[in-house]
Design a protein around this motif. Structure first.
Motif, PDB file in Angstrom:
ATOM      1  N   ALA A  27     -38.227  52.028  87.871  1.00 26.65           N
ATOM      2  CA  ALA A  27     -38.317  51.900  89.329  1.00 26.65           C
ATOM      3  C   ALA A  27     -39.651  52.434  89.839  1.00 26.65           C
TER       4      ALA A  27
ATOM      5  N   VAL B  41     -42.479  49.883  88.880  1.00 29.12           N
ATOM      6  CA  VAL B  41     -42.437  48.697  89.748  1.00 29.12           C
ATOM      7  C   VAL B  41     -42.920  49.042  91.154  1.00 29.12           C
ATOM      8  N   ASP B  42     -42.481  50.176  91.681  1.00 26.25           N
ATOM      9  CA  ASP B  42     -42.916  50.590  93.019  1.00 26.25           C
ATOM     10  C   ASP B  42     -44.421  50.804  93.078  1.00 26.25           C
TER      11      ASP B  42
ATOM     12  N   ASN C  19     -46.174  47.376  93.087  1.00 14.60           N
ATOM     13  CA  ASN C  19     -46.035  46.669  94.367  1.00 14.60           C
ATOM     14  C   ASN C  19     -46.762  47.363  95.511  1.00 14.60           C
TER      15      ASN C  19
ATOM     16  N   TYR D 211     -31.640  42.228  82.807  1.00 10.56           N
ATOM     17  CA  TYR D 211     -32.362  43.366  83.395  1.00 10.56           C
ATOM     18  C   TYR D 211     -33.868  43.104  83.364  1.00 10.56           C
TER      19      TYR D 211
ATOM     20  N   HIS E 250     -34.767  40.734  86.060  1.00  5.60           N
ATOM     21  CA  HIS E 250     -34.736  41.433  87.356  1.00  5.60           C
ATOM     22  C   HIS E 250     -36.034  42.201  87.594  1.00  5.60           C
ATOM     23  N   LEU E 251     -36.481  42.953  86.581  1.00  7.89           N
ATOM     24  CA  LEU E 251     -37.726  43.716  86.720  1.00  7.89           C
ATOM     25  C   LEU E 251     -38.913  42.781  86.928  1.00  7.89           C
TER      26      LEU E 251
ATOM     27  N   HIS F 256     -39.080  39.779  88.225  1.00  8.53           N
ATOM     28  CA  HIS F 256     -39.135  39.151  89.539  1.00  8.53           C
ATOM     29  C   HIS F 256     -39.282  40.172  90.668  1.00  8.53           C
ATOM     30  N   THR F 257     -38.959  41.431  90.392  1.00 13.93           N
ATOM     31  CA  THR F 257     -39.170  42.477  91.392  1.00 13.93           C
ATOM     32  C   THR F 257     -40.649  42.828  91.510  1.00 13.93           C
TER      33      THR F 257
ATOM     34  N   ARG G 163     -44.062  41.903  92.328  1.00 16.15           N
ATOM     35  CA  ARG G 163     -44.448  40.817  93.237  1.00 16.15           C
ATOM     36  C   ARG G 163     -45.626  39.957  92.766  1.00 16.15           C
TER      37      ARG G 163
END
Length: 275
Positions: free
Chosen positions: A37, A40-41, A44, A67, A70-71, A73-74, A76
């Motif tokens: 998390a 990814v944050d 982005n 999973y 999901h990561l 496509h999260t 950006r």
């Protein structure tokens, strides 16, 4: 129309719980999910949706395809993967969880691009040499998690490297501590004149006022020594004058070797007078 920027990172190791121990100083998370998390944050927060993110290997170690999707496509921005050792199986084939993702282009083992008008060679592994190395090109790599020093105009861009701040960086940010244009042009000139006698760019960083003196050294050594007898001149350090490590072939006659070392001693002495 918005301008597309390029960003670079490596060694995300998404879903890899074991890396929390091996890279504990840069990944102070309780779980891999918490680490993922944060990664990814951070991506982005720096990279817009239309920008390009080059990931120089080891995207994920998770076997959970849902999973991983999901990561993926999260995150950006557009994503281009340079394959790392953890992105392929024991036969060298790209893992299915990775190959089925909609990358901006198919993952490859190495890739050349341009950024800021400069040629840039991208791979997961560090190279000692790369395309146009002696003509101002750069090389970014990963794999080493900050444990391998760059070589000339190369460097580790992984998220575990201190100055990447656990996030992707731009080309200009990553090359800020590398040799400047003037150094690269002068180094290319030396290579054209004296070939293998010249150490890689980055190992011979010379203030402009001392460049004529060092070029004189190479010119005089080229007369004194045949091409194959001078292995390298390295560790030229101008903070405290100049130190030249002269590595000579063992078959070189003793009197010629003595002349070469005397020449270097003279250059070092004269450089010291300029400090």
């Amino acid at each position: 129309m918005s301008f597309t920027q390029k960003f670079y990172s490596a060694d995300l190791h998404l879903g890899h719980a074991a890396i929390l121990k091996s890279c504990a100083s840069t990944r102070p998370f309780a779980t891999a999910v918490e680490m993922d998390a944060a990664i990814v944050d951070n991506i982005n927060a720096r990279v817009r949706g239309g920008d390009i993110l080059y990931i120089l290997g080891d995207f994920t170690l998770s076997r959970n395809a849902e999973y991983v999707r999901h990561l993926f496509h999260t995150i950006r921005p557009r994503k281009i993967l340079i394959l790392g050792n953890h992105d392929v199986d024991n036969r060298g084939a790209v893992k299915k969880t990775i190959s089925e993702l909609p990358w901006d282009c198919p993952p490859v083992g190495a890739l050349e691009t341009k950024d800021g008008g400069r040629r840039l060679w991208l791979s997961h592994y560090a190279h000692r040499t790369w395309p146009a190395m002696h003509h101002g090109s750069y090389h970014f790599f990963g794999h080493s998690h900050g444990n391998l020093k760059g070589y000339g105009r190369s460097r580790d861009v992984g998220i575990d490297v201190a100055d990447t701040l656990f996030a992707p960086r731009t080309f200009q940010e990553l090359i800020a501590t590398m040799p400047d244009d003037s150094e690269a042009e002068w180094h290319s000139h030396l290579v054209r004149q004296y070939g293998r006698r010249v150490p890689p760019v980055g190992e011979i960083r010379v203030p402009e006022q001392m460049r004529p003196l060092i070029e004189e050294m190479f010119a005089r050594l080229s007369v004194l020594l045949p091409d194959e007898r001078l292995s390298t001149v390295q560790d030229i350090d101008f903070q405290n004058g100049v130190r030249v490590d002269l590595m000579l072939s063992w078959v070189l006659p003793a009197n010629v070797a003595a002349q070469a070392h005397a020449l270097v001693d003279e250059i070092q002495s004269r450089a010291g007078d300029q400090v």
